[in-house]
Enzyme design. Sequence first.
Site: not given
Ligand code: XUL
Length: 437
Positions: A100, A103
Site C-alpha cells: 500500500h 506502508d
Molecule cells: C485486508 C486486506 C488488505 C488487502 C490490500 O483484509 O486483505 O490488506 O489485501 O488492501
Amino acid sequence: MSFFPDVPKIPYEGSESTNPLAYRHYNPDERVEGRSMREHLRFAVCYWHTFRGMGGDPFGPGCAVRPWEDGTDSLDSALRRVDVAFEFMEKLGVPYYCFHDRDVATEGKNLTETNKNLDAVVKKLKESQARTGIKLLWGTANLFSNARFVHGASTSCNADVFAYSAAQVKKALEVTKELGGENYVFWGGREGYVTLWNTDLKRELDHLAKFLHMAVDYKKKIGFTGPFLIEPKPHEPTSHQYDFDCANSLAFLRGYGLDKEFKFNVETNHATLARHTMGHELTYASINGMLGSVDANRGDLLLGWDTDQFPTDLYLTAQTMLVILGQGGLGAGGLNFDAKVRRESFEPVDLFHAHVGAMDAFAQGLKIAAAIRKDGLLTDIVSKRYGSWDSGVGAEIEAGKHDFSSLETYMLKKGDADKNVSGRQEMIENIINRYIR
Ligand code: XUL
Ligand code: CO
C-alpha cells in the site's frame, strides 16, 4: 550492513531435509506441467504485515523485535526499511512484493508533502528492484487507516473525502506504473456500513461505482496495462462490506458496467469470513473469467476475525493450485502472502520460518494438484456424474431444443426420471488422501 545476519539465502534441499530454513519442495527451476515452479507460483511478500506489522492486537500493542525500527515514522526509517525488505526477499528468493502507498512512506502535513515522501521512497524501491530483479506484483492505496476515512473513502458521506481518495488513488496508480507493477488492487477498506439508520446505501454504492469508473478512465489515460483487481471481503472493519464475496462483487460490477475492467484478488481468510471455502471463491471467480490473483493466507476456524495466518494446509494449497492450473495459470497475478506471524512469534527469524513454510506448502500443493490432474481420476468422476447431459434429452436441453411442453411430453411418455447414482463423497475424499503426501 545486514539486518538478518544469521540467516543465509534459503536453499532448496529436497524433501528429506530437516533444515528448518531450507525448502523441501520449492525448487524454483523445477518444471511442473511444462512450466517452472517460479512461473506457476509467482510468490509475493506483502510489505504491510511483514515490514510494518509489530504484532499489535485489540488487547495490547505490538511486541515484535525489529532491531532496524527506531520507533519513528521518519523518512529515514522508511528508506532503511526498503533495505530490510530487499535483503529479506533476496534471501527468500521471492520474485515479487506488494504494497500500500502508506506502508512504504508515511503521511506528511498535507497531500503535497505526503506525495513527496512517497516519491522519495519509490525512487529507492525502483533502484532496489533494478539491483535485485525483484518486481512489484501489485500496488494499492491505503484508504482506511487515516482518521479522514472514518466513514469510508469513495463511499464516505463527506464529498471531500471522495475527492481526497481520488487524488490518492491517482498517485498510487502513477507510482505502481512507475515501478512496473503488474496489477493494481482495490480492497474495500472502510467501503461499507455499520448501521442503516445513518446510511444512504444506494448513494454510497453509486459513488463507489463512479469512483471505480474514474480509476478505469485514469488507468487508460496513463497507459497502465495491468489488470485492476477487486479484493472481496464480507465484514471487517464494517459490518457490511460492499465487496462481500466474488458473486456479490461480480453482480455489482455488472450492474454498473464495470465487469470487463476488473478481475478478483481472492483471499483465503476473506472467503472463510464469508462462510465460503477458498475453493468455492476461486472456482466462482475462475468460471466467470475473473480470477486474477490470490492473497494466500488462512484463518482460524475458532476465531471469527481475519487472523491472516500463513497457509500450511496441503488440502488448501492443493485445491487452490487445482483451480489455478485448471485455468492455465494466474496470468499477471500471483500468490501474495497477505499473512502475518503470530504475536507470539516475535523474532525476525520467524518471518523466514513463516514464508519458507508457506512457499513449501504451495510448492507441494502444486505437485499434488499436478498429480491429481495427470491421473485424471477426479475429472473422470465428475464428468461421469454429469453423463446424462452428454446425449439424449440432456444434450437436447443444453442445445436449446426443448421447452416445458416438450419436456412434459417426454416425461409423460417415460413415466419417471432415471434412477440417481451415489455422489460417492467419502470414496472421493479417500482418493484425494492418496495424493496428499
Ligand atoms: C485486508 C486486506 C488488505 C488487502 C490490500 O483484509 O486483505 O490488506 O489485501 O488492501
Ligand atoms: Co488481502
